[in-house]
Design a protein around this motif. Structure first.
Motif, PDB file in Angstrom:
ATOM      1  N   ARG B  22     -13.672 -18.933  15.203  1.00 43.90           N
ATOM      2  CA  ARG B  22     -12.531 -19.461  14.270  1.00 43.90           C
ATOM      3  C   ARG B  22     -12.413 -18.644  13.132  1.00 43.90           C
ATOM      4  O   ARG B  22     -11.259 -18.365  12.700  1.00 43.90           O
ATOM      5  CB  ARG B  22     -12.779 -20.861  13.873  1.00 43.90           C
ATOM      6  N   ILE B  23     -13.353 -18.137  12.700  1.00 39.36           N
ATOM      7  CA  ILE B  23     -13.370 -17.200  11.446  1.00 39.36           C
ATOM      8  C   ILE B  23     -12.561 -15.874  11.729  1.00 39.36           C
ATOM      9  O   ILE B  23     -11.872 -15.666  10.848  1.00 39.36           O
ATOM     10  CB  ILE B  23     -14.761 -16.913  10.803  1.00 39.36           C
ATOM     11  N   LEU B  24     -12.730 -15.515  13.064  1.00 36.23           N
ATOM     12  CA  LEU B  24     -12.218 -14.286  13.483  1.00 36.23           C
ATOM     13  C   LEU B  24     -10.778 -14.460  13.485  1.00 36.23           C
ATOM     14  O   LEU B  24      -9.788 -13.907  13.067  1.00 36.23           O
ATOM     15  CB  LEU B  24     -12.726 -13.773  14.651  1.00 36.23           C
ATOM     16  N   ARG B  25     -10.250 -15.596  13.965  1.00 29.13           N
ATOM     17  CA  ARG B  25      -8.837 -15.847  14.418  1.00 29.13           C
ATOM     18  C   ARG B  25      -8.323 -16.055  12.853  1.00 29.13           C
ATOM     19  O   ARG B  25      -7.110 -15.849  12.630  1.00 29.13           O
ATOM     20  CB  ARG B  25      -8.762 -17.231  15.082  1.00 29.13           C
ATOM     21  N   ALA B  26      -9.072 -16.915  11.822  1.00 29.26           N
ATOM     22  CA  ALA B  26      -8.504 -17.127  10.702  1.00 29.26           C
ATOM     23  C   ALA B  26      -8.212 -15.849  10.134  1.00 29.26           C
ATOM     24  O   ALA B  26      -7.285 -15.696   9.242  1.00 29.26           O
ATOM     25  CB  ALA B  26      -9.418 -17.969   9.848  1.00 29.26           C
ATOM     26  N   GLY B  27      -8.836 -14.656  10.238  1.00 30.11           N
ATOM     27  CA  GLY B  27      -8.691 -13.486   9.785  1.00 30.11           C
ATOM     28  C   GLY B  27      -7.188 -13.006  10.186  1.00 30.11           C
ATOM     29  O   GLY B  27      -6.504 -12.386   9.455  1.00 30.11           O
ATOM     30  N   GLN B  28      -6.819 -13.514  11.141  1.00 28.73           N
ATOM     31  CA  GLN B  28      -5.285 -13.009  11.954  1.00 28.73           C
ATOM     32  C   GLN B  28      -4.429 -13.566  11.262  1.00 28.73           C
ATOM     33  O   GLN B  28      -3.108 -13.426  11.017  1.00 28.73           O
ATOM     34  CB  GLN B  28      -5.251 -13.443  13.276  1.00 28.73           C
ATOM     35  N   THR B  29      -4.751 -14.811  10.112  1.00 31.88           N
ATOM     36  CA  THR B  29      -3.492 -15.228   9.192  1.00 31.88           C
ATOM     37  C   THR B  29      -3.479 -14.296   7.968  1.00 31.88           C
ATOM     38  O   THR B  29      -2.538 -14.933   7.242  1.00 31.88           O
ATOM     39  CB  THR B  29      -4.060 -16.726   8.872  1.00 31.88           C
ATOM     40  N   GLY B  30      -4.118 -13.319   7.981  1.00 34.18           N
ATOM     41  CA  GLY B  30      -3.920 -12.440   6.709  1.00 34.18           C
ATOM     42  C   GLY B  30      -2.709 -12.172   6.572  1.00 34.18           C
ATOM     43  O   GLY B  30      -2.122 -12.192   5.278  1.00 34.18           O
ATOM     44  N   LYS B  31      -1.756 -11.740   7.485  1.00 33.64           N
ATOM     45  CA  LYS B  31      -0.443 -11.389   7.344  1.00 33.64           C
ATOM     46  C   LYS B  31       0.306 -12.724   6.726  1.00 33.64           C
ATOM     47  O   LYS B  31       1.235 -12.558   5.963  1.00 33.64           O
ATOM     48  CB  LYS B  31       0.275 -10.981   8.622  1.00 33.64           C
ATOM     49  N   ARG B  32      -0.132 -13.674   7.306  1.00 33.07           N
ATOM     50  CA  ARG B  32       0.982 -14.881   6.902  1.00 33.07           C
ATOM     51  C   ARG B  32       0.550 -15.374   5.752  1.00 33.07           C
ATOM     52  O   ARG B  32       1.372 -15.665   4.767  1.00 33.07           O
ATOM     53  CB  ARG B  32       0.207 -16.078   8.031  1.00 33.07           C
ATOM     54  N   ARG B  33      -0.847 -15.538   5.091  1.00 30.61           N
ATOM     55  CA  ARG B  33      -1.133 -15.832   3.833  1.00 30.61           C
ATOM     56  C   ARG B  33      -0.363 -14.795   2.762  1.00 30.61           C
ATOM     57  O   ARG B  33      -0.049 -15.213   1.799  1.00 30.61           O
ATOM     58  CB  ARG B  33      -2.618 -15.705   3.596  1.00 30.61           C
ATOM     59  N   LYS B  34      -0.435 -13.568   3.351  1.00 29.48           N
ATOM     60  CA  LYS B  34       0.427 -12.273   2.375  1.00 29.48           C
ATOM     61  C   LYS B  34       1.693 -13.027   2.089  1.00 29.48           C
ATOM     62  O   LYS B  34       2.464 -12.760   0.894  1.00 29.48           O
ATOM     63  CB  LYS B  34       0.250 -11.076   3.005  1.00 29.48           C
ATOM     64  N   GLU B  35       2.534 -13.129   3.451  1.00 27.33           N
ATOM     65  CA  GLU B  35       3.638 -13.576   3.368  1.00 27.33           C
ATOM     66  C   GLU B  35       3.963 -14.705   2.281  1.00 27.33           C
ATOM     67  O   GLU B  35       4.918 -14.778   1.538  1.00 27.33           O
ATOM     68  CB  GLU B  35       4.256 -14.059   4.890  1.00 27.33           C
ATOM     69  N   PHE B  36       3.131 -15.956   2.516  1.00 28.24           N
ATOM     70  CA  PHE B  36       3.220 -17.092   1.384  1.00 28.24           C
ATOM     71  C   PHE B  36       3.348 -16.590   0.067  1.00 28.24           C
ATOM     72  O   PHE B  36       4.035 -17.243  -0.425  1.00 28.24           O
ATOM     73  CB  PHE B  36       2.023 -18.226   1.937  1.00 28.24           C
ATOM     74  N   THR B  37       2.201 -15.912  -0.301  1.00 26.65           N
ATOM     75  CA  THR B  37       2.136 -15.451  -1.534  1.00 26.65           C
ATOM     76  C   THR B  37       3.169 -14.641  -2.045  1.00 26.65           C
ATOM     77  O   THR B  37       3.759 -14.598  -3.231  1.00 26.65           O
ATOM     78  CB  THR B  37       0.800 -14.874  -1.717  1.00 26.65           C
ATOM     79  N   GLU B  38       3.469 -13.626  -1.224  1.00 32.54           N
ATOM     80  CA  GLU B  38       4.758 -12.880  -1.752  1.00 32.54           C
ATOM     81  C   GLU B  38       5.954 -13.662  -1.874  1.00 32.54           C
ATOM     82  O   GLU B  38       6.544 -13.514  -2.850  1.00 32.54           O
ATOM     83  CB  GLU B  38       4.877 -11.646  -0.827  1.00 32.54           C
ATOM     84  N   GLU B  39       6.318 -14.348  -0.856  1.00 37.82           N
ATOM     85  CA  GLU B  39       7.358 -15.168  -0.996  1.00 37.82           C
ATOM     86  C   GLU B  39       7.303 -16.284  -2.048  1.00 37.82           C
ATOM     87  O   GLU B  39       8.531 -16.611  -2.798  1.00 37.82           O
ATOM     88  CB  GLU B  39       7.925 -16.135   0.389  1.00 37.82           C
ATOM     89  N   TYR B  40       6.266 -16.786  -2.216  1.00 38.81           N
ATOM     90  CA  TYR B  40       5.998 -17.799  -3.556  1.00 38.81           C
ATOM     91  C   TYR B  40       6.475 -16.908  -4.870  1.00 38.81           C
ATOM     92  O   TYR B  40       7.275 -17.571  -5.488  1.00 38.81           O
ATOM     93  CB  TYR B  40       4.730 -18.304  -3.388  1.00 38.81           C
ATOM     94  N   TYR B  41       5.900 -16.041  -5.022  1.00 42.68           N
ATOM     95  CA  TYR B  41       6.062 -15.262  -6.351  1.00 42.68           C
ATOM     96  C   TYR B  41       7.611 -14.666  -6.266  1.00 42.68           C
ATOM     97  O   TYR B  41       8.025 -14.383  -7.289  1.00 42.68           O
ATOM     98  CB  TYR B  41       5.065 -14.120  -6.386  1.00 42.68           C
TER      99      TYR B  41
END
Lengths: 147, 147
Positions: B22-41
């Motif tokens: 799971r932790i490896l796949r969670a790493g695949q969300t890197g792009k998505r968490r970046k998107e969330f943060t950038e869109e929020y700001y």
């Protein structure tokens, strides 16, 4: 390790308090989150290998962009760090993180001093989950902050 | 606000993946968490009053030791901040924060520039809860880090 986690985040965060005044009562956990953080770091300094009972197989540690899962891997990482580490806490925030299970998010900021070198600003997040009247760490995220 | 939160933390964090990998796949969300943060700001900069739909009545904001509960109070606080704020992101970490509901913890560090003054190092934690195929912010903790 003899930290009593029941006394740390406590029943103040149970769902019965999730009303308009909850945030005020959550503020009363200030002393407890301070205790958790200080006792965690005290144990870290005295013998960090004993922190394993605070983590579970599904616990996660992100340590400056590396990820670790499970008590064994997490403690292995913590033990691999330099022996001489001091945490200087500046701020501790906490919030209940669930409507029903009484979990709590703790956010710490401060400076970390490694081998008596220049202090480095850091933040750390602990996500504490209730279990049998006490708490374990589900999420642990440690981040050095560069200006 | 047109942020698609379904695309941000996604079904990769559902309980079906809570295994050894799971932790490896969670790493695949890197792009998505970046998107969330950038869109929020980005939304914060363009019109922060529109961030209200990301919070609920039980959402909590801790902003440099002050606490606010509920979308209305949170937005009121955000709107009261100086108009000219820039976030310079250094790091974004993320972890699944639950065994069963697909929630996600996002930790951001960087520098905040207010009215073009000296940048200040900060950390911010977003605890995102799934809701109807997208996400809302349950916990928001913003902390300035002093060296």
């Amino acid at each position: 390790m003899s930290v009593n986690y029941q006394s740390i985040a406590g029943k103040q965060l149970s769902n019965s308090l999730w009303g308009a005044d909850r945030i005020l009562r959550a503020g009363q956990t200030g002393k407890r989150r301070k205790e958790f953080t200080e006792e965690y770091y005290a144990q870290f300094v005295s013998d960090r290998s004993q922190l394993g009972n605070l983590y579970r197989d599904h616990s996660l540690l992100t340590f400056d962009s590396s990820q670790f899962q499970g008590a064994k891997n997490i403690i292995e990482k913590l033990v691999s760090l330099p022996l001489n580490i001091e945490h200087r806490i500046s701020d501790i925030y906490a919030q209940p993180s669930s409507l029903d299970i009484g979990s709590i998010l703790v956010m710490v900021s401060g400076a970390i001093v490694i081998d008596e070198q220049e202090p480095q600003v850091y933040s750390q997040v602990f996500h504490l989950m209730p279990e049998g009247g006490s708490y374990y760490i589900f999420n642990d995220l440690f981040q050095l902050n560069y200006s």
